[in-house]
Design a protein around this motif. Structure first.
Motif, short mmCIF file in Angstrom:
data_model
loop_
_atom_site.label_atom_id
_atom_site.label_comp_id
_atom_site.label_asym_id
_atom_site.label_seq_id
_atom_site.Cartn_x
_atom_site.Cartn_y
_atom_site.Cartn_z
N GLN A 5 0.84 -1.21 0.00
CA GLN A 5 0.00 0.00 0.00
C GLN A 5 0.87 1.26 0.00
O GLN A 5 0.59 2.21 -0.72
N ILE A 6 1.94 1.26 0.79
CA ILE A 6 2.86 2.41 0.84
C ILE A 6 3.43 2.68 -0.56
O ILE A 6 3.45 3.82 -1.04
N VAL A 7 3.88 1.62 -1.23
CA VAL A 7 4.48 1.77 -2.56
C VAL A 7 3.45 2.26 -3.57
O VAL A 7 3.71 3.16 -4.37
N GLU A 8 2.25 1.68 -3.52
CA GLU A 8 1.21 2.06 -4.49
C GLU A 8 0.71 3.48 -4.28
O GLU A 8 0.33 4.16 -5.24
N GLU A 9 0.71 3.97 -3.03
CA GLU A 9 0.22 5.32 -2.76
C GLU A 9 1.29 6.40 -2.94
O GLU A 9 0.98 7.58 -2.95
N ASP A 10 2.54 6.00 -3.07
CA ASP A 10 3.65 6.95 -3.21
C ASP A 10 3.57 7.65 -4.55
O ASP A 10 3.68 7.02 -5.60
N LYS A 11 3.38 8.95 -4.52
CA LYS A 11 3.25 9.73 -5.76
C LYS A 11 4.52 10.52 -6.08
O LYS A 11 4.58 11.20 -7.10
N SER A 12 5.53 10.46 -5.23
CA SER A 12 6.77 11.19 -5.50
C SER A 12 7.60 10.44 -6.54
O SER A 12 7.30 9.31 -6.89
N ALA A 13 8.66 11.08 -7.02
CA ALA A 13 9.51 10.48 -8.05
C ALA A 13 10.15 9.21 -7.50
O ALA A 13 10.72 9.22 -6.41
N HIS A 14 10.06 8.14 -8.25
CA HIS A 14 10.66 6.87 -7.83
C HIS A 14 12.09 6.80 -8.35
O HIS A 14 12.32 6.54 -9.51
N GLU A 15 13.05 7.05 -7.46
CA GLU A 15 14.44 7.09 -7.91
C GLU A 15 15.36 6.20 -7.09
O GLU A 15 16.54 6.09 -7.40
N ILE A 16 14.84 5.56 -6.06
CA ILE A 16 15.68 4.71 -5.22
C ILE A 16 15.20 3.26 -5.34
O ILE A 16 14.10 2.94 -4.91
N PRO A 17 16.02 2.39 -5.92
CA PRO A 17 15.63 0.98 -5.96
C PRO A 17 15.81 0.36 -4.57
O PRO A 17 16.79 0.64 -3.89
N LEU A 18 14.86 -0.41 -4.14
CA LEU A 18 14.91 -1.05 -2.83
C LEU A 18 14.62 -2.53 -3.03
O LEU A 18 13.59 -2.90 -3.59
N VAL A 19 15.57 -3.36 -2.64
CA VAL A 19 15.40 -4.81 -2.77
C VAL A 19 15.20 -5.39 -1.38
O VAL A 19 16.03 -5.16 -0.50
N MET A 20 14.10 -6.09 -1.17
CA MET A 20 13.84 -6.70 0.12
C MET A 20 13.75 -8.21 -0.07
O MET A 20 13.04 -8.68 -0.95
N ASN A 21 14.46 -8.94 0.76
CA ASN A 21 14.45 -10.39 0.67
C ASN A 21 13.99 -10.93 2.02
O ASN A 21 14.69 -10.80 3.02
#
Length: 164
Positions: free
Chosen positions: A138-154
């Motif tokens: 939900q946080i990712v889907e609602e984020d409207k700012s520029a997506h410039e940081i890749p985040l990998v979660m395992n």
């Protein structure tokens, strides 16, 4: 079905995910033309394999070529499937995370926890774990700012013993 083919390809080539992450980096987006050598350097994947994976991504409609560069298409990829395939993918990403630890910044996070608990507590923990992923999504889907940081979660939560 295309989605089944995507998942099977991801199980066979977990580094496909690494390539997709790197295609989304601002450095690649800012290139004036496609450079497989740049991707190979950033991904840590040999150039021949980068090109093989790009071809596969194009066939799977995960990327399209726009103005001479590969761009991601809108897609959602989950690696849920049979246990052996999931373990292979998790092992790949865990190794990548460990390899990157020597270059980590204070904002990076990596950790693991091992504990013994009851079946009842385990069930509550798994429910909490699944709620986390819903909140994260939900946080990712609602984020409207520029997506410039890749985040990998395992994440890998498993019970090494027998099921009760």
């Amino acid at each position: 079905k295309l989605m089944d083919k995507i998942v099977k390809s991801y199980f066979k080539h977990p580094d496909l995910g690494m390539l997709l992450v790197c295609l989304n980096l601002p450095g690649y987006k800012n290139l004036s033309f496609h450079r497989d050598s740049w991707l190979a350097e950033v991904c840590g994947i040999e150039i021949k394999k980068v090109n093989t994976l790009l071809k596969l991504c194009h066939e799977l409609q995960l990327v399209e070529k726009v103005d001479g560069k590969y761009m991601l298409t809108p897609f959602k990829l989950s690696d849920r499937g049979d246990r052996a395939s999931m373990m292979k993918v998790r092992s790949f990403w865990t190794k990548k995370a460990l390899d990157k630890q020597k270059n980590s910044s204070p904002q990076d996070a990596y950790g693991s926890i091992v504990f013994t608990t009851s079946k009842q507590a385990r069930d509550k923990i798994i429910a909490c774990y699944l709620r986390f992923f819903e909140e994260f999504k939900q946080i990712v889907e609602e984020d409207k700012s520029a997506h410039e940081i890749p985040l990998v979660m395992n994440f890998h939560l498993f019970n090494p013993g027998k099921e009760d």
